[in-house]
Enzyme design. Structure first.
Site, mmCIF file in Angstrom:
data_model
loop_
_atom_site.group_PDB
_atom_site.id
_atom_site.type_symbol
_atom_site.label_atom_id
_atom_site.label_comp_id
_atom_site.label_asym_id
_atom_site.label_seq_id
_atom_site.Cartn_x
_atom_site.Cartn_y
_atom_site.Cartn_z
ATOM 1 N N THR A 1 49.801 52.480 44.758
ATOM 2 C CA THR A 1 50.795 51.960 43.795
ATOM 3 C C THR A 1 50.519 50.506 43.408
ATOM 4 O O THR A 1 51.087 50.005 42.439
ATOM 5 C CB THR A 1 52.206 52.011 44.405
ATOM 6 N N ASP B 1 37.255 42.294 48.450
ATOM 7 C CA ASP B 1 38.516 42.198 49.202
ATOM 8 C C ASP B 1 38.451 40.964 50.107
ATOM 9 O O ASP B 1 37.667 40.917 51.055
ATOM 10 C CB ASP B 1 38.703 43.479 50.027
ATOM 11 N N ARG C 1 48.988 45.311 50.117
ATOM 12 C CA ARG C 1 49.062 46.021 48.850
ATOM 13 C C ARG C 1 48.847 47.495 49.094
ATOM 14 O O ARG C 1 47.812 47.881 49.628
ATOM 15 C CB ARG C 1 47.910 45.503 47.973
ATOM 16 N N ASP D 1 39.097 41.501 53.918
ATOM 17 C CA ASP D 1 37.981 42.200 54.571
ATOM 18 C C ASP D 1 36.774 41.281 54.722
ATOM 19 O O ASP D 1 36.095 41.286 55.760
ATOM 20 C CB ASP D 1 37.582 43.441 53.767
HETATM 21 C C1 PRP Z 1 45.089 40.890 48.922
HETATM 22 C C2 PRP Z 1 45.181 39.412 48.624
HETATM 23 C C3 PRP Z 1 46.564 39.294 48.030
HETATM 24 C C4 PRP Z 1 46.707 40.581 47.275
HETATM 25 C C5 PRP Z 1 46.447 40.313 45.821
HETATM 26 O O1 PRP Z 1 45.766 41.191 50.093
HETATM 27 O O2 PRP Z 1 44.985 38.598 49.746
HETATM 28 O O3 PRP Z 1 47.593 39.152 48.987
HETATM 29 O O4 PRP Z 1 45.707 41.482 47.775
HETATM 30 O O5 PRP Z 1 46.670 41.438 45.059
HETATM 31 P P1 PRP Z 1 47.871 41.547 44.027
HETATM 32 O O6 PRP Z 1 47.893 40.277 43.240
HETATM 33 O O7 PRP Z 1 47.495 42.733 43.176
HETATM 34 O O8 PRP Z 1 49.154 41.781 44.781
HETATM 35 P P2 PRP Z 1 45.807 42.661 50.734
HETATM 36 O O9 PRP Z 1 47.017 43.382 50.253
HETATM 37 O O10 PRP Z 1 44.492 43.336 50.539
HETATM 38 O O11 PRP Z 1 46.079 42.346 52.249
HETATM 39 P P3 PRP Z 1 45.159 41.594 53.330
HETATM 40 O O12 PRP Z 1 45.167 40.119 52.989
HETATM 41 O O13 PRP Z 1 45.855 41.889 54.607
HETATM 42 O O14 PRP Z 1 43.764 42.180 53.267
HETATM 43 N N1 URA Z 2 42.856 41.650 46.627
HETATM 44 C C1 URA Z 2 41.613 41.230 46.945
HETATM 45 O O1 URA Z 2 41.352 40.837 48.090
HETATM 46 N N2 URA Z 2 40.664 41.267 45.985
HETATM 47 C C2 URA Z 2 40.928 41.655 44.734
HETATM 48 O O2 URA Z 2 40.015 41.630 43.891
HETATM 49 C C3 URA Z 2 42.223 42.093 44.427
HETATM 50 C C4 URA Z 2 43.172 42.071 45.397
#
Ligand code: PRP
Ligand code: URA
Length: 209
Positions: free
Chosen positions: A108, A200, A104, A203
């Protein structure tokens, strides 16, 4: 909400509460996600079709139930989807796996694709897309779009936590894809994080920031 199942089993809710706690360690967070994945997998596969096969028990011949038809595909949205994927594979080790690399953009909130690999015959299989978090739903919508372009036509979306805004956006974009979640939280904050949420997920799983 139509097409949305909230898995409110006490064990799921108990484990989710520990995961939400900011004092929970990375190791515990990962272990709990894998355990919850077992329980969620049980729900999302509840209506799989069975067929009967003949087997020999040590006592006699019997007609016994077995899963019918082609095997499943679990589609993990990287990175955090892999936490759920591991638990799902514990229960269905023969499932095929698709990986969809999305992150994400922090400004944006739009998903950026960096990887896609899926079995060539997704059109013939039930595809269960997994990601712990459904926040704006931009990532989940993009992942399902991508799988549909590859030919998938029978999908479910499984997550741990969702925001009401994300559930509404996802079911509007993909009304043909049922959603399974352990909880629908209060709202999204201004940064697009679910509150109260758990932070997150990627993380917390991998100890990054
Ligand atoms: C997080 C989560 C989803 C997304 C959700 O991933 O695991 O994929 O955000 O958010 P959204 O519904 O607003 O799209 P992230 O983009 O942080 O990537 P990561 O899993 O690599 O940390
Ligand atoms: N992605 C995450 O990991 N946590 C949130 O709360 C939203 C998006």
């Amino acid at each position: 909400m139509e097409n949305v199942t909230v898995v409110d089993h006490p064990l799921v809710q108990h484990k989710l509460t520990i995961m939400r706690d900011k004092e929970t360690s990375t190791a515990s967070f990962r272990r709990l996600l894998r355990e919850i994945a077992h329980l969620l997998c049980y729900e999302v596969t509840r209506d799989l079709e069975l067929e009967t096969v003949e087997i020999e028990t040590p006592m006699e011949t019997m007609q016994a139930p077995t899963l019918k038809g082609k095997k499943l595909v679990f589609a993990s949205i990287l990175r955090a989807g892999n936490g759920l994927l591991e638990g799902m594979l514990d229960l269905v080790p023969a499932a095929r796996v698709a990986h969809i690399g999305l992150y994400r953009d922090h400004d944006t909130l739009q998903p950026v694709e960096y990887y896609f690999k899926a079995p060539s015959d997704v059109a013939d299989r039930l595809v269960i897309v997994v990601d712990p978090m459904l926040a704006t739903a931009n990532s989940a919508i993009a992942a399902v779009d991508r799988l549909k372009r590859r030919g998938a036509n029978n999908m479910r979306f499984l997550c741990l936590l969702s925001a009401p805004e994300g559930v509404a956006a996802f079911t509007k974009a993909h009304p043909d894809v049922p959603v399974f979640t352990a909880a629908i939280d209060q709202k999204l904050n201004e940064q697009g994080y679910i509150v109260p949420g758990l932070g997150d997920a990627g993380d917390r799983m991998y100890g990054t920031r």
